[in-house]
Design a protein around this motif. Sequence first.
Motif, mmCIF file in Angstrom:
data_model
loop_
_atom_site.group_PDB
_atom_site.id
_atom_site.type_symbol
_atom_site.label_atom_id
_atom_site.label_comp_id
_atom_site.label_asym_id
_atom_site.label_seq_id
_atom_site.Cartn_x
_atom_site.Cartn_y
_atom_site.Cartn_z
ATOM 1 N N SER A 15 21.672 3.037 -38.932
ATOM 2 C CA SER A 15 22.012 4.253 -38.186
ATOM 3 C C SER A 15 21.256 4.342 -36.858
ATOM 4 C CB SER A 15 21.750 5.502 -39.030
ATOM 5 O OG SER A 15 20.389 5.593 -39.354
ATOM 6 N N PHE A 16 20.033 3.795 -36.794
ATOM 7 C CA PHE A 16 19.273 3.783 -35.544
ATOM 8 C C PHE A 16 20.026 2.982 -34.489
ATOM 9 C CE2 PHE A 16 16.195 1.604 -32.779
ATOM 10 C CZ PHE A 16 15.543 2.698 -32.225
ATOM 11 N N TYR A 17 20.469 1.791 -34.870
ATOM 12 C CA TYR A 17 21.190 0.942 -33.928
ATOM 13 C C TYR A 17 22.586 1.475 -33.631
ATOM 14 C CZ TYR A 17 17.301 -2.177 -34.288
ATOM 15 O OH TYR A 17 16.040 -2.694 -34.240
ATOM 16 N N LYS A 18 23.193 2.118 -34.610
ATOM 17 C CA LYS A 18 24.501 2.735 -34.373
ATOM 18 C C LYS A 18 24.401 3.755 -33.243
ATOM 19 C CE LYS A 18 28.186 5.236 -36.702
ATOM 20 N NZ LYS A 18 28.652 5.799 -37.975
ATOM 21 N N GLN A 19 23.330 4.524 -33.254
ATOM 22 C CA GLN A 19 23.141 5.517 -32.195
ATOM 23 C C GLN A 19 22.825 4.865 -30.850
ATOM 24 O OE1 GLN A 19 23.998 8.650 -32.531
ATOM 25 N NE2 GLN A 19 24.543 8.121 -34.622
ATOM 26 N N ARG A 22 26.089 3.792 -29.536
ATOM 27 C CA ARG A 22 26.844 4.971 -29.097
ATOM 28 C C ARG A 22 26.347 5.458 -27.742
ATOM 29 N NH1 ARG A 22 26.042 10.281 -28.912
ATOM 30 N NH2 ARG A 22 24.040 10.135 -29.973
ATOM 31 N N LEU A 23 25.033 5.561 -27.590
ATOM 32 C CA LEU A 23 24.456 6.050 -26.335
ATOM 33 C C LEU A 23 24.748 5.120 -25.165
ATOM 34 C CD1 LEU A 23 21.046 7.344 -27.679
ATOM 35 C CD2 LEU A 23 22.930 8.730 -26.789
#
Length: 75
Positions: A15-19, A22-23
């Motif tokens: 989830s850290f890398y997903k964000q 996304r950013l």
Amino acid sequence: MASELQPWVKTFDVSFYKQLFRLRGLPFDPASMKKPRYFGKLTNNIVYERLAVLTSTVVDSVDWWDSGDAEVGSV
């Protein structure tokens, strides 16, 4: 855990890398281990530089030892 295996321990959740993807407006594939090289620099900057300074500032601002409420050795 054996010290030789320590570098391979997952430190950040997907989830850290997903964000981060996304950013940055990049497509995210959770099955892929590939990430842009600059994500390492972003991670170091965000987690190990900014948050480390913030955390140490907060800890330093708390008067742990001179509250007068607790006896020595008590929790």
